[in-house]
Enzyme design. Structure first.
Site, PDB file in Angstrom:
ATOM      1  N   HIS A   1      -4.130   0.385  12.803  1.00  8.76           N
ATOM      2  CA  HIS A   1      -3.377   1.550  12.335  1.00  8.76           C
ATOM      3  C   HIS A   1      -4.143   2.266  11.239  1.00  8.76           C
ATOM      4  CE1 HIS A   1       0.973   0.631  13.830  1.00  8.76           C
ATOM      5  NE2 HIS A   1       0.068   0.554  14.791  1.00  8.76           N
TER       6      HIS A   1
ATOM      7  N   TYR B   1       8.205   4.080   6.764  1.00 12.01           N
ATOM      8  CA  TYR B   1       8.918   3.581   5.586  1.00 12.01           C
ATOM      9  C   TYR B   1       9.894   4.684   5.181  1.00 12.01           C
ATOM     10  CZ  TYR B   1       5.498  -0.210   4.978  1.00 12.01           C
ATOM     11  OH  TYR B   1       4.722  -1.325   5.148  1.00 12.01           O
TER      12      TYR B   1
ATOM     13  N   PRO C   1       8.462  -7.636   0.380  1.00 11.61           N
ATOM     14  CA  PRO C   1       7.639  -7.312   1.559  1.00 11.61           C
ATOM     15  C   PRO C   1       7.244  -5.846   1.683  1.00 11.61           C
ATOM     16  CG  PRO C   1       9.911  -7.680   2.204  1.00 11.61           C
ATOM     17  CD  PRO C   1       9.838  -8.007   0.749  1.00 11.61           C
TER      18      PRO C   1
ATOM     19  N   LYS D   1       2.112  -7.419   1.505  1.00 10.04           N
ATOM     20  CA  LYS D   1       1.018  -8.111   0.827  1.00 10.04           C
ATOM     21  C   LYS D   1       1.080  -9.647   0.902  1.00 10.04           C
ATOM     22  CE  LYS D   1      -1.449  -4.803  -0.572  1.00 10.04           C
ATOM     23  NZ  LYS D   1      -1.942  -4.519   0.778  1.00 10.04           N
TER      24      LYS D   1
ATOM     25  N   TYR E   1      -2.558  -0.210  -0.219  1.00  8.47           N
ATOM     26  CA  TYR E   1      -1.949  -0.694   1.021  1.00  8.47           C
ATOM     27  C   TYR E   1      -2.969  -1.391   1.904  1.00  8.47           C
ATOM     28  CZ  TYR E   1       1.342  -0.813   4.928  1.00  8.47           C
ATOM     29  OH  TYR E   1       2.175  -1.234   5.931  1.00  8.47           O
TER      30      TYR E   1
HETATM   31  C1  PHB Z   1       6.685  -6.346   9.550  1.00  5.84           C
HETATM   32  O1  PHB Z   1       6.163  -5.873  10.563  1.00  5.84           O
HETATM   33  O2  PHB Z   1       7.419  -7.341   9.597  1.00  5.84           O
HETATM   34  C2  PHB Z   1       6.433  -5.684   8.241  1.00  5.84           C
HETATM   35  C3  PHB Z   1       5.558  -4.622   8.171  1.00  5.84           C
HETATM   36  C4  PHB Z   1       5.327  -3.986   6.961  1.00  5.84           C
HETATM   37  C5  PHB Z   1       5.971  -4.437   5.834  1.00  5.84           C
HETATM   38  C6  PHB Z   1       6.834  -5.520   5.891  1.00  5.84           C
HETATM   39  C7  PHB Z   1       7.076  -6.145   7.097  1.00  5.84           C
HETATM   40  O3  PHB Z   1       5.760  -3.776   4.653  1.00  5.84           O
END
Ligand code: PHB
Ligand code: APR
Length: 398
Positions: free
Chosen positions: A81, A209, A301, A305, A393
């Site tokens: 990505h 997000y 989460p 990280k 990130y």
């Molecule tokens: C996930 O795919 O579970 C996931 C992806 C990004 C995040 C947290 C969890 O920031």
């Protein structure tokens, strides 16, 4: 088998507690370097593989898995990505990692990372003990540390040079360190993430997000046909109270109209709530015991990280052990805690910041809301701010 009442004893160089990604990756890096090790895990392999965790790998993590010889499936099945999208105020804004900093992340589930590491460990024939009961750590302040456990009713002891505590947040390793020797830094957030996994195509090509007045939401994925979605919920919620229909309705509410329209729903194949916490234990070394991964630190989460920090710790530890055994040089081992913590704290800061930026806090007043809106508006309008998000990130340099 040892006779009744006696202890089955063996020795190795490094005893690794925990067969999560941290313990298994360390084991593999040491095995590749010819350093004897054992992994001692309290659960069964099926239980370990049953846990659904995050799925975003930084380049550093991908490189570590390559060094461990377990990047084959990841290269084939991982989705690269080049950016993420932020959704708020009914619109989506793309943060283009590739254009901003020339880097990217790989979407590949932690469960799959663990599966690949388990398979490689099994193939290399190094000892792994699953379903070890009453694991206990001894004498790590001496030059003859020991790990004891019981398996199928028989007591075992492993005498080693070093112990790697890779047994997660609730493990025995950190708990074995006397209180006065460690310092804890912690923040518990008043909400959790309700997550579901579904056999449905992801709503978009990249992760979304979303910040909404009803709370945060995240659209993630495991593959082109399997999605992972989350919504922020109060810490008091229970997954049983969330039917699939209720979940999908809530998620749709929190997305921009185009994403809400495009969302494909279906039955959930997993549903769970994870609390959000920031936590650091300092230092990360106590004599001959090293803590790595969730045993030493937890991040919420939001910045993806957790797994990446675990991989970064393990790389420092593996390099330190390799320098010690192959070149009789203990400098890197001596620097372990300091090196890890510098990186850990930057990831703690970033994860805390992403969490504060995107979630609804129950005690936030009108002023706090306006500041949050202004920060989002500033972020998407400023290339400098986008670059800062992007470099954190995709992972800061080691
Ligand atoms: C996930 O795919 O579970 C996931 C992806 C990004 C995040 C947290 C969890 O920031
Ligand atoms: N004895 C032996 N093993 C133990 C003990 C114990 N007393 N306590 C816990 N364990 C095992 C757990 O069963 C688990 O399999 O240690 C393992 C720790 O694995 P994780 O919790 O996955 O932690 P870690 O390997 O540090 O992984 C880093 O990245 O995405 C994040 O939080 C997420 O798990 C993830 C982390």
């Amino acid at each position: 088998m040892a006779p009744n009442g006696s202890i089955n004893s063996r020795s190795t160089r490094v005893a690794i507690i925990g067969a999560g990604p941290a313990g298994l990756l360390l084991g593999q890096l040491l095995t590749v370097a010819g350093i004897d090790n054992i992994v001692i895990e309290q659960r069964s392999p099926e239980y370990v593989l049953g846990r659904i965790r995050a799925g975003i790998l930084e380049c550093v993590t991908v490189e570590a898995l390559k060094r461990a010889g377990v990047d084959g499936r990841l290269r084939e099945e991982g989705l690269v990505h080049h950016g993420i999208e932020l959704s708020f105020g009914g619109e989506r804004h793309r943060i283009d990692f590739h254009a901003l900093i020339g880097s990217d992340v790989t979407v590949y589930g932690q469960t799959e990372v663990t599966r690949d590491l388990m398979a490689a460990r099994q193939a290399s024939g190094v000892p792994t003990v699953y379903e070890a009961e009453d694991v206990s750590l001894h004498d790590f302040d001496s030059n003859r540390p020991r790990v004891c456990y019981r398996k199928d009713g028989v007591e075992h002891e492993v005498v080693c040079d070093y112990i790697a505590g890779c047994d997660g947040f609730h493990g025995v390793s950190r708990a074995s360190v006397p209180e006065p020797s460690k310092r804890i830094f912690e923040r518990v957030y008043p909400f959790g993430w309700l997550g579901i996994l579904s056999e449905t195509p992801p709503v978009a090509d990249e992760l979304i997000y979303a910040s909404h007045e009803r709370g945060f939401a995240l659209c993630s994925m495991r593959s082109k046909t399997r999605s992972r979605y989350y919504v922020q919920v109060p810490s008091t919620e229970k997954p049983e109270d969330w039917s699939d229909a209720r979940f999908w309705d809530e998620l749709r509410h929190r997305l921009d109209p185009a994403a809400a329209e495009a969302l494909v729903t279906g039955p959930s194949i997993e549903k769970s709530i994870a609390p959000l916490r920031s936590f650091v234990c300092e230092p990360m070394r106590y004599g001959r015991l090293f803590l790595a991964g969730d045993a030493a630190h937890i991040v919420p989460p939001t910045g993806a990280k957790g797994l990446n920090l675990a991989a970064s710790d393990v790389l420092y530890l593996a390099d330190g052990l390799i320098a010690h055994y192959q070149h009789d040089d203990s400098h890197e081992l001596d620097m372990y805690s300091e090196r890890c913590l510098r990186r850990v704290w930057k990831a703690e800061r970033f994860s805390w910041w992403m969490t504060s930026l995107l979630h609804r806090f129950p005690d936030a007043d009108a002023f706090a809301h306006r500041i949050q809106q202004a920060e989002l508006d500033y972020l998407v309008g400023s290339e400098a701010a986008c670059r800062s998000l992007a470099e954190n990130y995709v992972g800061l340099p080691r």
